[in-house]
Enzyme design. Structure first.
Site, mmCIF file in Angstrom:
data_model
loop_
_atom_site.group_PDB
_atom_site.id
_atom_site.type_symbol
_atom_site.label_atom_id
_atom_site.label_comp_id
_atom_site.label_asym_id
_atom_site.label_seq_id
_atom_site.Cartn_x
_atom_site.Cartn_y
_atom_site.Cartn_z
ATOM 1 N N HIS A 1 0.818 -1.215 0.000
ATOM 2 C CA HIS A 1 0.000 0.000 0.000
ATOM 3 C C HIS A 1 0.851 1.264 0.000
ATOM 4 O O HIS A 1 1.907 1.338 0.618
ATOM 5 C CB HIS A 1 -0.955 -0.001 1.192
ATOM 6 C CG HIS A 1 -0.278 -0.058 2.527
ATOM 7 N ND1 HIS A 1 0.209 1.060 3.169
ATOM 8 C CD2 HIS A 1 -0.015 -1.103 3.341
ATOM 9 C CE1 HIS A 1 0.731 0.713 4.324
ATOM 10 N NE2 HIS A 1 0.615 -0.599 4.459
ATOM 11 N N ASP A 2 0.391 2.237 -0.767
ATOM 12 C CA ASP A 2 0.984 3.576 -0.849
ATOM 13 C C ASP A 2 2.355 3.612 -1.508
ATOM 14 O O ASP A 2 3.049 4.630 -1.445
ATOM 15 C CB ASP A 2 1.075 4.227 0.538
ATOM 16 C CG ASP A 2 -0.277 4.330 1.211
ATOM 17 O OD1 ASP A 2 -1.073 5.186 0.804
ATOM 18 O OD2 ASP A 2 -0.552 3.530 2.136
ATOM 19 N N GLY B 196 4.901 -1.243 2.547
ATOM 20 C CA GLY B 196 4.149 -0.032 2.266
ATOM 21 C C GLY B 196 5.023 1.202 2.172
ATOM 22 O O GLY B 196 6.107 1.276 2.754
#
Length: 274
Positions: free
Chosen positions: A123-124, A141
């Site tokens: 994520h991100d 992440g």
């Protein structure tokens, strides 16, 4: 204008937006908030979900998944998203998770990236253009990777690490620190072993630029004195050269993980004063 070609066994939710010439293979699943630009190819059993946008000509091969929730226990279903740039290729069993509210809210891949089999983009993460992740690479992440970076197979990159453009990461490495632009590193735990000279030559960097980078690398990572003093000296002697200035700016930028230093493979850097 050619219409989308959808296999009878595929499931495309109402609300999904499909561009011209999109193909969706057997048993693939496309969620209601997914946008597929012209010419996107989705292979058998692939899963696209969440607020996900795939750019023109993206290929998603069988059993890959894009846009599923992040592996973040704080995530409570917020409307975060995934964006994949044009002509990127996502190979079999690769996974790309949507962003989180603790980050930028978006996981983003640039144009012409190649995500090989079983690689994971957490994520991100922010990948710029023409990034290659070889098989089984794992990105925690919030990882940021610059243009034209190659990450060797089986490498794990810790969350919030920055990888500067044109760098190369050797296979089976464990990367816990930021890697300078044009750098080369490997090992568990990974250390800098020099510059990505092969990549620099292949991409047309001239002798003057390469020699300046080599001098800057020696000054920064193999010289004497404190690191701050070495940075100041390299800035004075080579800071007017564009690629060296880019490395210095990368070093000065904010970092959550700290900067990777040279290891024994390159001649252990001199010990720094406290």
């Amino acid at each position: 204008m050619s219409v989308a070609e959808i296999h009878p066994t595929a499931i495309v939710a109402e609300g999904a937006r499909l561009g011209a010439g999109v193909t969706i293979g057997p048993y693939a699943t496309v969620g209601a908030q997914v946008v597929l630009a012209d010419g996107v190819q989705v292979g058998a059993h692939a899963v696209l979900d969440g607020i996900t946008h795939l750019g023109e000509g993206v290929q998603v091969l069988p059993f890959a998944s894009v846009g599923l929730p992040p592996q973040d226990l704080k995530y409570k279903g917020e409307p975060t998203r995934v964006e994949v740039g044009p002509r990127s290729i996502i190979r079999e069993h690769a996974t790309i998770h949507r962003g989180s509210v603790g980050g930028e809210g978006v996981t983003r891949l640039g144009a012409e990236c190649l995500i090989m089999c079983v690689a994971h983009v957490g994520h991100d993460c922010q990948l710029e253009d023409k990034v290659i992740l070889a098989n089984n690479v794992m990105l925690g992440g919030h990882v940021h990777i610059g243009d034209n970076v190659f990450v060797g197979g089986g490498t794990a990159i810790h969350q919030s690490v920055r990888i500067g453009r044109q760098a190369v990461i050797g296979g089976m490495s464990g990367v816990e620190r930021d890697v300078i632009p044009f750098g080369s590193c490997m090992g568990n735990r990974a250390r800098l072993i020099g510059l990505n000279l092969i990549g620099l030559k292949r991409r047309g960097f001239g002798r003057e630029a390469i020699n300046a980078l080599r001098a800057a690398y020696r000054g920064l990572f193999l010289g004497r004195g404190t690191f701050d003093a070495r940075v100041a000296l390299v800035a004075q002697e080579h800071g007017d050269q564009a690629q060296v200035a880019e490395v210095l700016a990368f070093i000065e930028a904010s970092s959550r993980r700290g900067l990777m230093r040279a290891g024994r493979q390159a001649g252990e850097a001199e010990a720094e004063a406290a």
